[in-house]
Design an enzyme around this catalytic site. Sequence first.
Site, PDB file in Angstrom:
ATOM      1  CB  SER A  45      -1.377  -1.208  -6.605  1.00  0.00           C
ATOM      2  OG  SER A  45      -1.046  -1.834  -5.405  1.00  0.00           O
ATOM      3  CG  ASP A 324      -7.666  -7.163  -2.095  1.00  0.00           C
ATOM      4  OD1 ASP A 324      -6.789  -7.022  -1.204  1.00  0.00           O
ATOM      5  OD2 ASP A 324      -7.550  -6.679  -3.227  1.00  0.00           O
ATOM      6  CG  HIS A 327      -4.766  -4.380  -2.190  1.00  0.00           C
ATOM      7  ND1 HIS A 327      -5.277  -5.128  -3.214  1.00  0.00           N
ATOM      8  CD2 HIS A 327      -3.476  -4.191  -2.479  1.00  0.00           C
ATOM      9  CE1 HIS A 327      -4.319  -5.358  -4.104  1.00  0.00           C
ATOM     10  NE2 HIS A 327      -3.220  -4.801  -3.666  1.00  0.00           N
TER      11      HIS A 327
END
Length: 360
Positions: A45, A324, A327
């Site tokens: 990601s 977050d 991340h």
Amino acid sequence: MKESYYCNPAICCFLFILFSVSGSVHGRHDHGQLMVPCFFIFGASSFDNGNNNALPTLAKANYLRMGSTSLQGQRGAEFLGFDDYIPSFASTVGGENILKGVNYASGGSGIRAETGQHAGARISMDGQLRNHQITVLRLINRLGQNESAAKEYLNKCIYAAGLGTNDYVSNYFLPSLYPTSRIYTPEQYALVLAQQYSRQLKTLYTNYGARKVALFGLAQLGCAPSVVASKGATNGSACVDYINDAVQIFNNRLKELVNELNRNLTDAKFIYVNVYEIASEATSYPSFRVIDAPCCPVASNNTLILCTINQTPCPNRDEYLYWDALHLSEATNMFIANRSYNAQSPTDTCPIDISHLAKL
Ligand SMILES: *[C@@H]1O[C@H](CO)[C@@H](O)[C@H](O)[C@H]1NC(C)=O
Ligand SMILES: *[C@@H]1O[C@H](CO)[C@@H](O)[C@H](O)[C@H]1NC(C)=O
Ligand SMILES: *[C@@H]1O[C@H](CO)[C@@H](O)[C@H](O)[C@H]1NC(C)=O
Ligand SMILES: *[C@@H]1O[C@H](CO)[C@@H](O)[C@H](O)[C@H]1NC(C)=O
Ligand SMILES: *[C@@H]1O[C@H](CO)[C@@H](O)[C@H](O)[C@H]1NC(C)=O
């Protein structure tokens, strides 16, 4: 409870490190010239710029785009001199826009095919390589079926690969969903991962002409707020030490793999980016004032990962190590990307940094 993008610690997208450097980074390219003609990206990601958006999965770049860390892989291209984003594979359907490179990264994916399967659809490293094969065929086609011209072109590109995070957080450290931790010790697991990665990277070299390859190691996964919240820190450490230990075993294997590939494939150059060390050093920089809490509100005491929607993130996001509960923030990613491009200490990259890789 407010609706949130549910992702438990192990679930998705460990949008890790990567490669994000803004156009303001000093020395990103010389005289506005492209450093290399093309840039191909394989990863999870942290590099995903849209490949998962069409898939039924929780790990989607367009969710993350709500935050500040979106499109990191894309922006990473800028320091090599690309003004436009490198297109996601999903957006290259007609094969029109592939000459500058393609981004195959898929949130939630891993070196192993089964990694992340509980979170939904994702494209594993083998799947990303199959997509690259399609790109290479399109390229040959565009060059009048001249295969040697295509090989020559592909030799000049930079290839970035950042897989492995999910093989830990969305596989090995989810024992209720995956058996790997009962089959392998951390040492054995790091070895089988490195062996599989090695085969994948040799496919990239042998079949598709990759000659300049940057491998991104793993960050301190054991320090991410969601990991600490769900596993519990141990022995007075601020992090989950056994997870960091396992990650470092893998990173050491990766470094050995880079050395071995450079010894065996002498017309190519592989480099290792020491994300673990660079991100650790970021924590002692005064500009990162908050290193153990996310900038945005995350539900359930940070045991979820992504930002709760419709809630305001912290106003001073550049002072946070994490965006977050998992991340890294854009500021942290810029810090890492900067040092991967221009190493500032001999341990940042080995044997050379990306700026030197580009000039080979
Ligand atoms: C294929 O490309 C190579 C390298 O660019 C060139 O030397 C060669 O003439 C081309 N062959 C054909 C058949 O066009
Ligand atoms: C705490 O540290 C000791 C000594 O290093 C070790 O034996 C023990 O397993 C650790 N405990 C946990 C929960 O990590
Ligand atoms: C490098 O070559 C040696 C000797 O042929 C071989 O044993 C080893 O597996 C190779 N390593 C890699 C990563 O290709
Ligand atoms: C969050 O943590 C606090 C203090 O540790 C606890 O009182 C509270 O119940 C927790 N809330 C949730 C939703 O887990
Ligand atoms: C990148 O590193 C250089 C020093 O080598 C520094 O001057 C610059 O501010 C850094 N940029 C970012 C975005 O961290």
